[in-house]
Write a protein that holds these residues in place. Structure first.
Motif, PDB file in Angstrom:
ATOM      1  N   VAL A 222      14.363  -7.799  21.179  1.00  0.00           N
ATOM      2  CA  VAL A 222      12.989  -8.596  21.777  1.00  0.00           C
ATOM      3  C   VAL A 222      13.376  -9.742  22.934  1.00  0.00           C
ATOM      4  N   PHE A 223      14.301 -10.337  22.721  1.00  0.00           N
ATOM      5  CA  PHE A 223      14.676 -11.315  23.620  1.00  0.00           C
ATOM      6  C   PHE A 223      15.127 -10.942  25.178  1.00  0.00           C
TER       7      PHE A 223
ATOM      8  N   LYS B 118       4.594 -17.946  19.168  1.00  0.00           N
ATOM      9  CA  LYS B 118       3.410 -16.883  18.597  1.00  0.00           C
ATOM     10  C   LYS B 118       3.487 -15.672  18.985  1.00  0.00           C
ATOM     11  N   ILE B 119       4.891 -15.038  19.569  1.00  0.00           N
ATOM     12  CA  ILE B 119       4.868 -13.613  20.030  1.00  0.00           C
ATOM     13  C   ILE B 119       4.750 -12.696  18.896  1.00  0.00           C
TER      14      ILE B 119
ATOM     15  N   ILE C 220       5.288  -8.218  13.514  1.00  0.00           N
ATOM     16  CA  ILE C 220       6.452  -8.954  13.186  1.00  0.00           C
ATOM     17  C   ILE C 220       6.283 -10.135  14.158  1.00  0.00           C
ATOM     18  N   ARG C 221       6.359 -11.334  13.772  1.00  0.00           N
ATOM     19  CA  ARG C 221       6.360 -12.407  14.413  1.00  0.00           C
ATOM     20  C   ARG C 221       7.825 -12.757  15.139  1.00  0.00           C
ATOM     21  N   PHE C 222       7.522 -13.328  16.353  1.00  0.00           N
ATOM     22  CA  PHE C 222       8.931 -13.628  17.014  1.00  0.00           C
ATOM     23  C   PHE C 222       8.538 -15.139  17.608  1.00  0.00           C
ATOM     24  N   ASN C 223       9.488 -15.961  17.481  1.00  0.00           N
ATOM     25  CA  ASN C 223       9.708 -17.381  17.968  1.00  0.00           C
ATOM     26  C   ASN C 223      10.691 -17.390  19.146  1.00  0.00           C
ATOM     27  N   TYR C 224      10.195 -17.255  20.243  1.00  0.00           N
ATOM     28  CA  TYR C 224      11.075 -17.236  21.405  1.00  0.00           C
ATOM     29  C   TYR C 224      11.958 -18.283  21.700  1.00  0.00           C
ATOM     30  N   LEU C 225      11.496 -19.648  21.417  1.00  0.00           N
ATOM     31  CA  LEU C 225      12.003 -20.946  21.664  1.00  0.00           C
ATOM     32  C   LEU C 225      13.111 -21.215  20.746  1.00  0.00           C
ATOM     33  N   ASP C 226      12.962 -20.621  19.306  1.00  0.00           N
ATOM     34  CA  ASP C 226      14.041 -20.769  18.351  1.00  0.00           C
ATOM     35  C   ASP C 226      14.987 -19.860  18.803  1.00  0.00           C
ATOM     36  N   VAL C 227      14.831 -18.731  19.004  1.00  0.00           N
ATOM     37  CA  VAL C 227      16.022 -17.774  19.602  1.00  0.00           C
ATOM     38  C   VAL C 227      16.546 -18.257  20.619  1.00  0.00           C
ATOM     39  N   LEU C 228      16.027 -19.020  21.702  1.00  0.00           N
ATOM     40  CA  LEU C 228      16.581 -19.489  22.849  1.00  0.00           C
ATOM     41  C   LEU C 228      17.731 -20.756  22.480  1.00  0.00           C
TER      42      LEU C 228
ATOM     43  N   GLY D 194      19.179 -20.752  19.596  1.00  0.00           N
ATOM     44  CA  GLY D 194      19.913 -20.036  18.561  1.00  0.00           C
ATOM     45  C   GLY D 194      19.588 -20.139  17.127  1.00  0.00           C
ATOM     46  N   LYS D 195      18.316 -20.427  16.963  1.00  0.00           N
ATOM     47  CA  LYS D 195      17.805 -20.352  15.470  1.00  0.00           C
ATOM     48  C   LYS D 195      17.118 -19.203  15.233  1.00  0.00           C
ATOM     49  N   ASN D 196      17.268 -18.954  13.672  1.00  0.00           N
ATOM     50  CA  ASN D 196      16.562 -17.710  13.270  1.00  0.00           C
ATOM     51  C   ASN D 196      16.656 -16.519  13.972  1.00  0.00           C
ATOM     52  N   LEU D 197      18.116 -16.064  14.197  1.00  0.00           N
ATOM     53  CA  LEU D 197      18.235 -15.009  15.222  1.00  0.00           C
ATOM     54  C   LEU D 197      18.103 -13.550  14.513  1.00  0.00           C
ATOM     55  N   GLU D 198      17.531 -13.676  13.189  1.00  0.00           N
ATOM     56  CA  GLU D 198      17.532 -12.382  12.635  1.00  0.00           C
ATOM     57  C   GLU D 198      15.954 -11.956  12.888  1.00  0.00           C
ATOM     58  N   GLN D 199      15.181 -12.574  13.453  1.00  0.00           N
ATOM     59  CA  GLN D 199      14.150 -12.328  14.220  1.00  0.00           C
ATOM     60  C   GLN D 199      14.117 -11.457  15.507  1.00  0.00           C
ATOM     61  N   ASN D 200      15.333 -11.510  15.914  1.00  0.00           N
ATOM     62  CA  ASN D 200      15.851 -11.162  17.321  1.00  0.00           C
ATOM     63  C   ASN D 200      15.978  -9.528  17.094  1.00  0.00           C
ATOM     64  N   ILE D 201      15.113  -8.789  16.926  1.00  0.00           N
ATOM     65  CA  ILE D 201      15.181  -7.345  16.327  1.00  0.00           C
ATOM     66  C   ILE D 201      15.546  -6.368  17.408  1.00  0.00           C
ATOM     67  N   PHE D 202      15.895  -5.156  17.304  1.00  0.00           N
ATOM     68  CA  PHE D 202      15.910  -4.069  18.088  1.00  0.00           C
ATOM     69  C   PHE D 202      14.734  -3.461  18.214  1.00  0.00           C
ATOM     70  N   LEU D 203      14.384  -3.310  19.589  1.00  0.00           N
ATOM     71  CA  LEU D 203      12.862  -2.654  19.732  1.00  0.00           C
ATOM     72  C   LEU D 203      13.199  -0.944  19.308  1.00  0.00           C
ATOM     73  N   GLU D 204      11.905  -0.370  18.789  1.00  0.00           N
ATOM     74  CA  GLU D 204      12.016   0.896  18.830  1.00  0.00           C
ATOM     75  C   GLU D 204      11.254   1.704  19.601  1.00  0.00           C
ATOM     76  N   ASN D 205      11.085   2.972  19.876  1.00  0.00           N
ATOM     77  CA  ASN D 205      10.211   3.726  20.786  1.00  0.00           C
ATOM     78  C   ASN D 205       9.015   3.526  20.496  1.00  0.00           C
ATOM     79  N   GLY D 206       8.176   2.925  21.579  1.00  0.00           N
ATOM     80  CA  GLY D 206       6.626   2.937  21.369  1.00  0.00           C
ATOM     81  C   GLY D 206       6.138   1.336  21.076  1.00  0.00           C
ATOM     82  N   GLU D 207       6.894   0.674  20.722  1.00  0.00           N
ATOM     83  CA  GLU D 207       6.432  -0.726  20.247  1.00  0.00           C
ATOM     84  C   GLU D 207       5.876  -1.485  21.345  1.00  0.00           C
ATOM     85  N   THR D 208       5.179  -2.605  21.078  1.00  0.00           N
ATOM     86  CA  THR D 208       4.563  -3.343  21.941  1.00  0.00           C
ATOM     87  C   THR D 208       4.774  -4.888  21.617  1.00  0.00           C
TER      88      THR D 208
END
Length: 207
Positions: free
Chosen positions: A151-152, A169-170, A179-187, A189-203
């Motif tokens: 996602v990042f 609140k992405i 699925i919730r995604f906090n861009y600032l956390d990942v930026l 280096g926190k809660n990296l488990e939310q930085n999942i791989f995208l699948e076909n057709g996702e938004t």
């Protein structure tokens, strides 16, 4: 005689001072104006995929080259049934195979008609794997999913956020799941488990 010509020119200038100050341009005299430049050409380079890992999908357009055999060389769209049709060979399953694997199958099929065929399969256009980014980003829209993408990294394709984007609140829409995604956390280096791989057709929605 010379004085007479000067007198005539002086009279003409006095009668039409605008003409004297602004003589006719070349275009006004019938000269052909330069043609305007055409629109800028778009980048039509084929997508770069790993021929050993990319899985061909329905809607993709393949570029198949058979060395010194123009009758078999050209673009081949993958039909809704996942197959392509090649002269003499007929229908061949393409969807679900990698370009390298399909090359091997085509070599075997063409060996009945050609001595030691040399076959190369590449992607001319990817239509089967895409994701979407909407909301408060600079470039919302549709993006091609050429390789495993988190996602990042996907958000970097959108050329940044708008001023009032809520980066904490992405949301990733995966079917009926949100699925919730906090861009600032990942930026950070926190809660990296939310930085999942995208699948076909996702938004990805950036509120």
């Amino acid at each position: 005689m010379r004085n007479g010509i000067l007198i005539v020119l002086s009279i003409l200038c006095a009668l039409n001072p605008v003409w004297a100050q602004n003589p006719p341009t070349a275009a006004a005299r019938g000269a052909q104006a330069p043609a305007p430049e055409g629109p800028a050409k778009l980048d039509t380079a084929p997508p770069v995929v790993d021929p050993k890992t990319y899985s061909i999908g329905v809607g993709d357009i393949l570029n198949i080259r058979v060395w010194r055999e123009n009758d078999f060389t050209g673009p081949y769209p993958v039909r809704p049934d996942g197959k392509i049709t090649m002269p003499l060979v007929g229908d061949v399953q393409a969807a679900g195979l990698t370009p390298d694997r399909l090359s091997e199958q085509l070599k075997q099929a063409l060996s009945e008609f050609i001595n030691s065929p040399d076959v190369t399969v590449s992607l001319q256009q990817v239509n089967s794997k895409k994701f979407f980014i909407t909301g408060e980003v600079a470039r919302p829209g549709e993006y091609v999913l050429l390789q495993p993408t988190r996602v990042f990294d996907a958000l970097s394709n959108a050329s940044g956020f708008r001023d009032f984007a809520s980066k904490k609140k992405i949301v990733i829409v995966r079917g009926a799941e949100r699925i919730r995604f906090n861009y600032l956390d990942v930026l950070k280096g926190k809660n990296l488990e939310q930085n999942i791989f995208l699948e076909n057709g996702e938004t990805i929605i950036v509120p």
